[in-house]
Design a protein around this motif. Structure first.
Motif, PDB file in Angstrom:
ATOM      1  N   THR A   1      13.056  53.268  23.365  1.00 29.63           N
ATOM      2  CA  THR A   1      11.808  53.190  23.209  1.00 29.63           C
ATOM      3  C   THR A   1      11.821  54.587  21.509  1.00 29.63           C
ATOM      4  O   THR A   1      11.655  54.438  20.325  1.00 29.63           O
ATOM      5  CB  THR A   1      10.988  52.991  23.190  1.00 29.63           C
ATOM      6  N   ALA A   2      12.668  55.666  21.891  1.00 25.54           N
ATOM      7  CA  ALA A   2      12.017  56.837  21.017  1.00 25.54           C
ATOM      8  C   ALA A   2      13.795  56.550  20.300  1.00 25.54           C
ATOM      9  O   ALA A   2      12.733  57.384  19.341  1.00 25.54           O
ATOM     10  CB  ALA A   2      12.056  58.101  21.860  1.00 25.54           C
ATOM     11  N   MET A   3      14.402  56.046  20.238  1.00 28.36           N
ATOM     12  CA  MET A   3      15.548  55.844  19.413  1.00 28.36           C
ATOM     13  C   MET A   3      14.886  55.007  18.302  1.00 28.36           C
ATOM     14  O   MET A   3      15.370  53.657  17.303  1.00 28.36           O
ATOM     15  CB  MET A   3      16.279  55.102  19.746  1.00 28.36           C
ATOM     16  N   GLY A   4      13.918  53.836  18.431  1.00 29.59           N
ATOM     17  CA  GLY A   4      13.852  52.151  17.666  1.00 29.59           C
ATOM     18  C   GLY A   4      13.738  51.385  17.784  1.00 29.59           C
ATOM     19  O   GLY A   4      13.625  50.479  16.907  1.00 29.59           O
TER      20      GLY A   4
ATOM     21  N   GLY B   1      24.292  67.725  20.745  1.00 29.09           N
ATOM     22  CA  GLY B   1      25.297  66.487  19.865  1.00 29.09           C
ATOM     23  C   GLY B   1      24.929  65.471  19.783  1.00 29.09           C
ATOM     24  O   GLY B   1      24.129  64.717  18.910  1.00 29.09           O
ATOM     25  N   ILE B   2      24.693  64.811  21.149  1.00 27.36           N
ATOM     26  CA  ILE B   2      24.628  63.354  21.289  1.00 27.36           C
ATOM     27  C   ILE B   2      23.084  63.785  21.089  1.00 27.36           C
ATOM     28  O   ILE B   2      22.600  62.058  20.602  1.00 27.36           O
ATOM     29  CB  ILE B   2      25.095  63.417  22.589  1.00 27.36           C
ATOM     30  N   TYR B   3      21.713  64.290  21.742  1.00 26.21           N
ATOM     31  CA  TYR B   3      21.358  64.331  21.605  1.00 26.21           C
ATOM     32  C   TYR B   3      20.612  64.141  20.157  1.00 26.21           C
ATOM     33  O   TYR B   3      19.952  63.657  19.446  1.00 26.21           O
ATOM     34  CB  TYR B   3      20.241  65.653  21.856  1.00 26.21           C
ATOM     35  N   LEU B   4      21.517  64.953  19.158  1.00 26.75           N
ATOM     36  CA  LEU B   4      20.953  64.887  17.441  1.00 26.75           C
ATOM     37  C   LEU B   4      20.982  63.609  17.307  1.00 26.75           C
ATOM     38  O   LEU B   4      20.061  63.181  16.346  1.00 26.75           O
ATOM     39  CB  LEU B   4      22.135  65.757  17.046  1.00 26.75           C
ATOM     40  N   LEU B   5      22.249  62.239  17.451  1.00 25.43           N
ATOM     41  CA  LEU B   5      22.339  61.502  16.819  1.00 25.43           C
ATOM     42  C   LEU B   5      21.200  60.977  17.018  1.00 25.43           C
ATOM     43  O   LEU B   5      21.305  59.986  16.063  1.00 25.43           O
ATOM     44  CB  LEU B   5      23.857  61.420  17.288  1.00 25.43           C
ATOM     45  N   MET B   6      21.464  60.850  18.478  1.00 25.45           N
ATOM     46  CA  MET B   6      19.980  59.562  19.086  1.00 25.45           C
ATOM     47  C   MET B   6      18.633  59.895  18.741  1.00 25.45           C
ATOM     48  O   MET B   6      18.354  59.632  18.170  1.00 25.45           O
ATOM     49  CB  MET B   6      20.100  60.003  20.875  1.00 25.45           C
ATOM     50  N   ARG B   7      18.629  61.131  18.233  1.00 31.17           N
ATOM     51  CA  ARG B   7      17.159  61.634  17.723  1.00 31.17           C
ATOM     52  C   ARG B   7      17.196  61.382  16.245  1.00 31.17           C
ATOM     53  O   ARG B   7      16.339  61.051  15.473  1.00 31.17           O
ATOM     54  CB  ARG B   7      16.803  62.980  17.857  1.00 31.17           C
TER      55      ARG B   7
END
Length: 768
Positions: free
Chosen positions: A478-481, A251-257
């Motif tokens: 960086t992947a999170m903008g 779920g944390i990954y989903l929010l970060m992605r």
């Protein structure tokens, strides 16, 4: 990359065939699977740290925009390394922890399936394929949590976890469908360019809520957190792998992605900030009222997940950097503490922290691992936990609005987590060894080496943070903008507010550890208000729902076929009758109908006589025979209207049905009063009403203009495209071949089931 994901599934599928090989002394060989995958993903570190993306795409259902697209960037690389790296140590640990277990091969199969599903989830660049892997993690975790299936508590915990996380998966699917519709693509990479349009969409709130529900249920956020403590009924390797390093972080990954796609609004940030703050504080307080080591670690895990949601909600560059570091921090120390707890339980058969003392004297390597993990969880320098804690405080101080409130909550949470870490990692090894534990022995290296490696990693990365700063952490941000610029990880940043907050955390938390000891009195105190907990409230709601469902099932599905048919007919009459009452014209041009012939009148008369005889006869066999007459009369009607194929089908089925009924009823009493007059009156009224509805429907259909486009198409193309002269057969075999094939498959499966039942020979005890 697809092969890397499928490797775990292939390993699982081999277990039924080669499982015996992995149950004995060669069990540790299974750890080569995650080790190979770890080495595979590690080779991409230089490439990803330079800002390059590794993209693989495989066509799947392109007509619907659903493909197996995989994207390896900083975020997915970090999670992939955690999944495979910690997975390798868990596989090694399991070889000793479950040594000699009857179903060790099955356990490894479940672990392999879960690892592959998690890899597919974090690498997916397509929302629909991500959803599929998301659900696979829920299913495989269900098997792992309920591994001890002879234990009712394990089964109940597995069902609870599946219900909550599977429920969240449905929200993810709805959110993905809306997001794809609004953004014009299911590709996450392509959605990045549509973030502004998505934020301005009237469906934005709905999409965000769907994603929140999916993430909150998976990552145990308040009030959906209660499934995680229950899942601690699973073996320790499961608790380590699923509930500290991998699944709960999905779920944390989903929010970060999706933060770069959805995270540009006040609604997104405020919701995550509030939910994360409530979860981290609520769960941290709960650690004080637990004496079971796994219970303490479960609630501290929930609190840590709340911190991550809290940091993502802040949405700043510093907060996302802190979240990336804390993911590594938590994975290292929490996996260590779970493995240490498993060793203690394995060697002493107890997890009661009020009883466990002095174990350093008999398992020194385990004590060292527990101590190192405890100080890392406390954020004591020079551990990497210290870096994570300082970054968390620094980002929280910069929150716009009411930073004092957020600082107070995060400070309280960190103090309580320090207390929990010390209780779990230090307390069992300090003091005098109880007499009952005098014979406790040091476990084998396969048990204590994995936690010691993880604990040492927490110290090593704290002293040399540059090992992960550029290669792993900055690519995640960086992947999170966000762009971290020249910021770098370091132990020392001078005397400032953040440092004093860290010192206060360590001092107050340490004092609390010595002053407030876990006790049954605290457990009893928490039990008195348990009825107010989300678990109790949702369990009460579930009981009410279950009661209503039982009443509904007992009323409408009571085991009597006539009751099912009557219920269906009543609802159909009511719904169809209501629709016809408002729309039916009841008009038909009788001049367009063909003349009624004598043989048609004769056949209809035969049908009516047969129906009346069926209703009033007292003989079962006579009733079956007269119903057969009705069926044969319908066959003649089909023949009159040029449908010989339907007539043959009707004749075959009706004849077979009559024969079967006769064989079944032959040995029953021939004459019997089947029903009383009240039942017959009810059935008669229902039949007349149903017949009237069907008659009106037929008249309405006849009054509607007939479109011949479809029939003309089939007539014109049956021979040209399918090379068949019988249009009906061509439709069934070619134009609707898939549908027919599925129908045949269903009949074949039913036939196999009937054959198996006929051949089944049960023991007398099983028959009873």
């Amino acid at each position: 990359m697809l092969v890397a994901i499928l490797l775990g599934f292939i390993f699982s599928m081999l277990m039924p065939v080669a499982g015996k090989f992995f149950k004995g002394k060669f069990a540790i060989v299974s750890s080569l699977v995650p080790l190979v995958l770890f080495a595979y993903f590690a080779q991409f570190i230089p490439q990803v740290s330079n800002g390059d993306l590794v993209v693989h795409s495989y066509s799947w259902v392109p007509a619907f925009g659903v493909n197996l697209d995989f994207n390896l960037d900083g975020l997915s690389l970090l999670f992939s390394l955690m999944i495979t790296g910690i997975g390798f140590l868990v596989f090694v640990y399991t070889a000793s922890y479950l040594k000699g277990h009857e179903y060790l091969d099955r356990f490894y199969g479940y672990l392999g399936m879960f690892m592959a599903a998690m890899l597919g989830l974090v690498l997916s660049d397509n929302l629909i394929s991500m959803f599929i892997f998301w659900e696979l993690t829920s299913i495989s975790s269900f098997f792992l949590i309920g591994f001890n299936n002879s234990n009712p508590e394990s089964r109940r915990s597995a069902v609870m976890a599946l219900a909550i996380t599977g429920f969240g998966g449905l929200f993810l699917l709805v959110g993905a469908l809306f997001l794809g519709a609004v953004g014009g693509s299911y590709s996450i990479t392509e959605l990045l360019s549509s973030s502004e349009a998505i934020a301005d969409s009237p469906y934005y709130i709905l999409i965000a809520v769907m994603i929140f529900m999916a993430a909150f249920t998976k990552s145990a956020q308040f009030p959906f957190h209660f499934w995680l403590p229950g899942a601690m009924k699973a073996p320790t390797p499961v608790s380590t792998y699923l509930h500290s390093a991998t699944m709960v972080k999905a779920g944390i990954y989903l929010l970060m992605r999706l933060t770069p796609v959805l995270g540009s609004t006040e609604f997104w940030n405020s919701t995550l900030l509030i939910v994360g703050a409530i979860t981290m504080t609520y769960a941290a307080v709960h650690t004080l009222f637990r004496t079971d080591l796994k219970g303490i670690l479960a609630y501290s895990t929930i609190s840590a997940l709340g911190i991550l949601v809290f940091l993502i909600g802040q949405g700043t560059e510093g907060a996302l950097l802190a979240a990336a570091v804390f993911i590594v921090v938590h994975a290292l120390y929490k996996a260590t503490l779970f493995l240490v707890t498993g060793i203690i339980d394995h060697q002493t058969h107890s997890r009661d922290v009020t009883f466990l003392k002095g174990l350093r004297k008999v398992m020194l390597p385990v004590a060292i691992a527990g101590f190192l993990a405890a100080i890392s969880s406390a954020g004591v320098p020079p551990t990497i936990g210290f870096l994570g804690k300082e970054l968390t405080y620094e980002s929280t101080l910069a929150v716009v609005g009411t930073p004092i409130l957020w600082i107070a909550l995060i400070l309280i949470t960190k103090i309580l987590l320090l207390h929990a870490g010390f209780v779990a990692g230090i307390s069992p090894f300090m003091g005098k060894l109880p007499a009952k534990l005098q014979n406790t022995k040091t476990p084998g290296p396969l048990l204590w080496v994995p936690p010691l490696i993880l604990a040492t990693g927490g110290i090593l990365l704290g002293i040399f943070p540059g090992l992960i700063d550029g290669p792993l952490i900055k690519p995640v941000v960086t992947a999170m903008g966000e762009n971290v610029g020249d910021q770098y990880l370091a132990l020392w940043h001078g005397f400032n507010t953040v440092l004093w907050l860290s010192v206060a955390t360590i001092v107050i938390g340490t004092v609390l550890y010595f002053v407030l000891k876990p006790s049954q009195r605290l457990v009893a105190t928490a039990a008195r208000v348990e009825f107010l907990s989300p678990k109790s409230l949702m369990t009460g709601a579930w009981n009410i729902f279950n009661t209503i469902s039982s009443f509904w099932t007992g009323t409408f599905q009571n085991g009597y076929l006539r009751n099912y048919v009557s219920t269906i007919m009543v609802f159909m009459i009511g719904l169809t009758g209501y629709a016809l009452w408002n729309t039916a014209t009841f008009s038909i041009n009788f001049s367009t109908l063909t003349d009624i012939t004598l043989y048609e009148v004769a056949v209809v008369g035969m049908m009516m006589i047969a129906v009346i005889y069926t209703v009033f006869t007292r003989s079962r066999l006579a009733a079956v025979a007269s119903m057969g007459v009705v069926g044969l009369a319908i066959c003649l009607v089909f023949v009159f209207y040029s449908a010989p194929d339907l007539a043959m089908t009707q004749f075959s089925i009706d004849t077979l049905t009559v024969i079967l009924f006769v064989l079944v009823l032959y040995r029953l009493p021939r004459y019997l009063k089947l029903s009383n007059y009240k039942t017959r009156i009810k059935d008669g009224v229902l039949s007349i009403a149903f017949g009237a509805i069907i008659t009106v429907l037929v008249l309405e259909v006849l009054a509607e203009p007939v479109g011949s486009e479809i029939s003309d198409y089939y007539a014109q193309n049956a021979y040209v495209l399918a090379h068949g002269k019988n249009v009906v057969n061509v439709i069934l075999v070619d134009f609707r071949g898939s549908d027919t094939f599925m129908e045949i498959a269903v009949l074949a499966i039913a036939a196999i089931g009937v054959f198996a039942l006929l051949k089944l020979r049960l023991k007398e005890t099983d028959q009873r």
